[in-house]
Design a protein around this motif. Structure first.
Motif, PDB file in Angstrom:
ATOM      1  N   UNK A   1       0.837  -1.187   0.000  1.00 58.40           N
ATOM      2  CA  UNK A   1       0.000   0.000   0.000  1.00 58.40           C
ATOM      3  C   UNK A   1       0.877   1.243   0.000  1.00 58.40           C
ATOM      4  N   UNK A   2       0.530   2.179  -0.819  1.00 53.86           N
ATOM      5  CA  UNK A   2       1.289   3.426  -0.919  1.00 53.86           C
ATOM      6  C   UNK A   2       1.079   4.273   0.333  1.00 53.86           C
ATOM      7  N   UNK A  72      11.045   4.280  -2.839  1.00 52.70           N
ATOM      8  CA  UNK A  72      10.857   3.118  -3.717  1.00 52.70           C
ATOM      9  C   UNK A  72      12.165   2.385  -3.987  1.00 52.70           C
ATOM     10  N   UNK A  73      13.216   2.807  -3.334  1.00 55.63           N
ATOM     11  CA  UNK A  73      14.554   2.231  -3.524  1.00 55.63           C
ATOM     12  C   UNK A  73      14.976   2.304  -4.985  1.00 55.63           C
ATOM     13  N   UNK A  89       3.672  -1.059 -15.461  1.00 54.74           N
ATOM     14  CA  UNK A  89       3.333   0.360 -15.304  1.00 54.74           C
ATOM     15  C   UNK A  89       4.414   1.080 -14.513  1.00 54.74           C
ATOM     16  N   UNK A  90       4.891   0.476 -13.431  1.00 52.08           N
ATOM     17  CA  UNK A  90       5.904   1.103 -12.587  1.00 52.08           C
ATOM     18  C   UNK A  90       7.190   1.345 -13.374  1.00 52.08           C
ATOM     19  N   UNK A 154       2.193   8.675  -9.611  1.00 54.07           N
ATOM     20  CA  UNK A 154       1.647   7.467 -10.234  1.00 54.07           C
ATOM     21  C   UNK A 154       2.653   6.322 -10.187  1.00 54.07           C
ATOM     22  N   UNK A 155       3.934   6.653 -10.387  1.00 56.50           N
ATOM     23  CA  UNK A 155       4.993   5.638 -10.300  1.00 56.50           C
ATOM     24  C   UNK A 155       5.019   5.022  -8.908  1.00 56.50           C
ATOM     25  N   UNK A 156       4.952   5.851  -7.877  1.00 60.92           N
ATOM     26  CA  UNK A 156       5.031   5.331  -6.518  1.00 60.92           C
ATOM     27  C   UNK A 156       3.831   4.440  -6.190  1.00 60.92           C
TER      28      UNK A 156
END
Length: 181
Positions: A1-2, A72-73, A89-90, A154-156
């Protein structure tokens, strides 16, 4: 979960960077032709506030990007993401986010350097006009700050979805060592 807290902090940093870039666009240097004591023409440039605003926007955007990448390392460190749509997507958003970040930083840095270069008195041979920063450089940086902010968030979220709950390995793990009947 973000992490909602991280997303809010990054959003605030991006909004501050955007506001500073827009302010830098509005406060670009202007120049006037003046005469000195010996009756020679020179270009006189006004205040240098846009340079500071541009550098501030650059630093806030850098902080925002670093925060997302540390959380996100940077996609390359840590355990592997589970395969699927979120991982694809990421990865796509990671690359696009870095491209827009680079363009925004170049616009802000180039605008700040070019704006600061003309803040001193300069004797000029051709005085039809004094050189100033072209209109829209900080504006382009502001636009790419918005793109970078949206893409990084969005990436995260995609990274978090792909990183949540590794699927257990439910397949046969090798040769069974039981008795043969």
């Amino acid at each position: 979960m973000a992490s909602t807290l991280l997303l809010v902090i990054v959003l605030v940093l991006d909004l501050i960077a955007f506001a500073l870039a827009v302010a830098a666009e509005q406060r670009r240097n202007t120049a006037n032709i003046r005469k000195d004591n010996s009756d020679r023409n020179y270009c006189h440039y006004d205040s240098d506030i846009a340079t500071g605003l541009g550098v501030g926007a650059l630093l806030f955007l850098l902080g925002s990007q670093l925060l997302i990448m540390v959380a996100s390392r940077c996609l390359c460190c840590g355990r592997a993401l589970k395969p699927g749509r979120s991982r694809a997507c990421a990865i796509t958003l990671f690359i696009t986010c870095w491209v827009t970040f680079f363009i925004a930083e170049v616009c802000l840095l180039a605008g700040s350097v070019r704006n600061a270069y003309h803040t001193k008195y300069a004797l000029s041979q051709d005085l039809s006009s004094c050189e100033t920063l072209r209109k829209g450089v900080f504006g382009a940086g502001a636009a790419f700050i918005v793109f970078t902010g949206i893409l990084s968030e969005l990436y995260y979220v995609s990274y978090s979805n792909a990183n949540d709950g590794q699927a257990p390995y439910n397949k046969d793990t090798g040769v069974r060592m039981g008795t043969y009947n």
